[in-house]
Design a protein around this motif. Structure first.
Motif, PDB file in Angstrom:
ATOM      1  N   ALA A 165     176.256  70.177  27.212  1.00 43.97           N
ATOM      2  CA  ALA A 165     174.806  69.965  27.237  1.00 43.97           C
ATOM      3  C   ALA A 165     174.087  71.061  26.435  1.00 43.97           C
ATOM      4  N   THR A 213     170.551  66.675  20.625  1.00 46.20           N
ATOM      5  CA  THR A 213     169.726  65.987  21.611  1.00 46.20           C
ATOM      6  C   THR A 213     168.436  65.473  20.996  1.00 46.20           C
ATOM      7  N   THR A 267     166.446  67.781  28.063  1.00 47.80           N
ATOM      8  CA  THR A 267     167.821  68.261  28.205  1.00 47.80           C
ATOM      9  C   THR A 267     167.850  69.586  28.945  1.00 47.80           C
ATOM     10  N   GLU A 317     167.360  68.891  32.587  1.00 43.78           N
ATOM     11  CA  GLU A 317     168.555  68.311  33.197  1.00 43.78           C
ATOM     12  C   GLU A 317     169.624  69.372  33.439  1.00 43.78           C
ATOM     13  N   LEU A 360     171.211  64.958  27.323  1.00 41.49           N
ATOM     14  CA  LEU A 360     170.816  64.643  28.700  1.00 41.49           C
ATOM     15  C   LEU A 360     169.300  64.511  28.801  1.00 41.49           C
ATOM     16  N   TRP A 369     175.308  58.070  31.400  1.00 40.88           N
ATOM     17  CA  TRP A 369     175.965  59.361  31.189  1.00 40.88           C
ATOM     18  C   TRP A 369     176.704  59.371  29.858  1.00 40.88           C
ATOM     19  N   GLU A 421     174.012  59.609  27.072  1.00 40.81           N
ATOM     20  CA  GLU A 421     173.312  60.880  26.964  1.00 40.81           C
ATOM     21  C   GLU A 421     174.251  62.064  26.735  1.00 40.81           C
ATOM     22  N   ALA A 422     175.407  62.068  27.393  1.00 41.22           N
ATOM     23  CA  ALA A 422     176.309  63.221  27.302  1.00 41.22           C
ATOM     24  C   ALA A 422     177.505  62.971  26.388  1.00 41.22           C
ATOM     25  N   ALA A 464     180.508  63.360  29.491  1.00 41.17           N
ATOM     26  CA  ALA A 464     180.599  62.437  30.624  1.00 41.17           C
ATOM     27  C   ALA A 464     181.963  62.479  31.301  1.00 41.17           C
ATOM     28  N   GLN A 520     170.488  59.162  40.094  1.00 35.73           N
ATOM     29  CA  GLN A 520     169.716  60.000  39.189  1.00 35.73           C
ATOM     30  C   GLN A 520     168.390  60.457  39.794  1.00 35.73           C
TER      31      GLN A 520
END
Length: 441
Positions: free
Chosen positions: A75, A100, A106, A109, A323, A355, A358-359, A364, A413
């Motif tokens: 991240a 990102t 991010t 998160e 994220l 996930w 985003e990751a 993930a 979430q």
């Protein structure tokens, strides 16, 4: 256990239970304040609870720590690594940009994940002593019952409109303070599974001898099961009901096989009677049945959402889009054809796809592996328990509600629900590591 022990157990449970009433602390600023509070609970418990000698015992093993660290590092990398791809919002900017799509989200998160890790470790602190786990589950169910009863009274009594800023009724569905009735269904489902485990424990203790205390425990467990079942059905959440039914069935089957006992005729009759009552109750739930009738159209909408965001994941499969970048990704993926399905959503409605999106795979997979490691360790340790195994099996079975419902919704979430689950994962992960203290099955 003294009064201070109960206070230390009750404070974190009260914190995320109160957050349930205020939309689950989903608004960004509220989420940060909530994260700050839950992050401070761990050092406060160690300092005021005089548990410094348990730090080594309660601290997660190296594999779990390494997996979580990998998630955080990936991240952070998406914040600092340059990216200029045509599929990123930084393509037209003179500068390195970042992987990102949304740096501020991010960062938020990452902070939230650290807060959840702190609460998980707090659950580990309580989990090493069986008596504290039993007490924690009692407090969870007592506070959960108060929260559920309050929400039910507010909705049934028609008081929801008078409580500004609180959400208890969405289209005739009980939402318990959340912005979605489906999120409420996840919490009611988890509480129901835990209460069924308490009921199984109370029934077994009742067989060992009759006493007013055991009779009260049995009556309280039965009342809790009825309350949480009623609230769950009042959410009219199709997958919430289905996931909970699977989790309860898994627990009962596991409990029966573990005990290696043939069920009595009375138990069989009571189970059949309970199933009949459940069918009658569900049959009277017009809202729930109406929603089952619309499952085809909702499935078509979900299918569009899943397809669009799976394709977004494939555009950046290694590191994802960052994220917390869902809103930016969703806006970029909109077309005239999918606008109707994407325009009002705030999440993918599938935590696994989101996930990955985003990751990426590198962010993930460590998170998925971490959850699998925690649950797998809990299952392995449950087989070694001589006492308290029923509650451990209940904690493990409760994970199914969140994991199954997460395939079609985003409750995991929601900050307060994520905190609730992190705490439960800590309890089951460290359950029974200290072989002191007695507790009944």
């Amino acid at each position: 256990m003294g009064l201070s022990d109960y206070v230390l157990l009750g404070v974190p449970i009260l914190v995320f239970s109160l957050a349930h009433l205020f939309g689950g602390a989903a608004e960004p600023t509220t989420a940060l304040w909530f994260t700050a509070i839950i992050a401070l609970l761990l050092p406060a418990s160690v300092f005021f609870g005089e548990r410094r000698n348990e730090v080594g015992l309660a601290w997660p093993e190296r594999p779990a720590s390494v997996l979580f660290l990998l998630v955080i590092l990936v991240a952070i990398w998406t914040l600092v690594a340059p990216a200029r791809g045509a599929s990123t919002p930084w393509a037209a900017i003179n500068g390195p940009g970042a992987i990102t799509w949304d740096k501020s989200s991010t960062t938020i998160e990452i902070v939230k994940l650290v807060g959840l890790a702190s609460l998980f470790c707090l659950g580990c602190f309580e989990g090493v002593r069986r008596r504290r786990v039993t007490a924690a589950l009692h407090i969870i169910l007592i506070i959960g019952a108060a929260w559920a009863a309050f929400g039910a009274v507010v909705m049934i009594g028609g008081f929801a409109d008078g409580l500004t800023g609180l959400h208890f009724n969405f289209g005739g569905r009980l939402s318990g303070g959340f912005l979605s009735a489906n999120s409420a269904a996840t919490v009611y489902g988890v509480l129901l599974v835990l209460c069924v485990a308490m009921l199984a424990r109370a029934v077994r203790n009742r067989r060992l001898g009759r006493s007013p205390q055991r009779a009260l425990a049995l009556a309280a467990a039965i009342g809790g099961v009825l309350l949480f079942t009623t609230c769950l059905l009042s959410t009219a959440s199709r997958m919430g009901v289905t996931a909970t039914a699977i989790a309860v069935a898994a627990f009962l089957i596991w409990e029966s096989l573990s005990r290696k006992e043939m069920p009595s005729r009375r138990l069989i009759l009571l189970t059949l009677a309970g199933a009949a009552v459940a069918v009658l109750v569900i049959g009277g739930g017009d809202t729930l049945w109406t929603r089952f009738e619309s499952v085809d159209s909702d499935s078509a909408t979900r299918s569009v959402i899943f397809s669009v965001h799976w394709n977004a994941f494939l555009q950046s499969p290694l590191f994802g889009h960052g994220l917390g970048s869902f809103s930016a990704i969703n806006a970029q993926q909109m077309t005239p054809e999918n606008f109707g399905s994407l325009r009002t959503i705030g999440a993918t409605h599938n935590v696994y796809i989101q996930w990955l999106e985003e990751a990426g795979v590198l962010g993930a997979l460590p998170m998925f592996a971490l959850i699998a490691l925690v649950i797998g360790t809990a299952i392995r340790r449950s087989a070694l328990q001589d006492t308290g195994a029923t509650l451990q099996r209940g904690l493990i079975a409760a994970n199914l509600v969140l994991l199954i419902h997460g395939t079609t919704d985003y409750a995991i979430q929601v900050p307060s629900i994520a905190a609730f689950w992190a705490y439960l994962l800590g309890l089951q992960f460290a359950y029974g590591k200290a072989r002191t203290g007695k507790s009944s099955a």
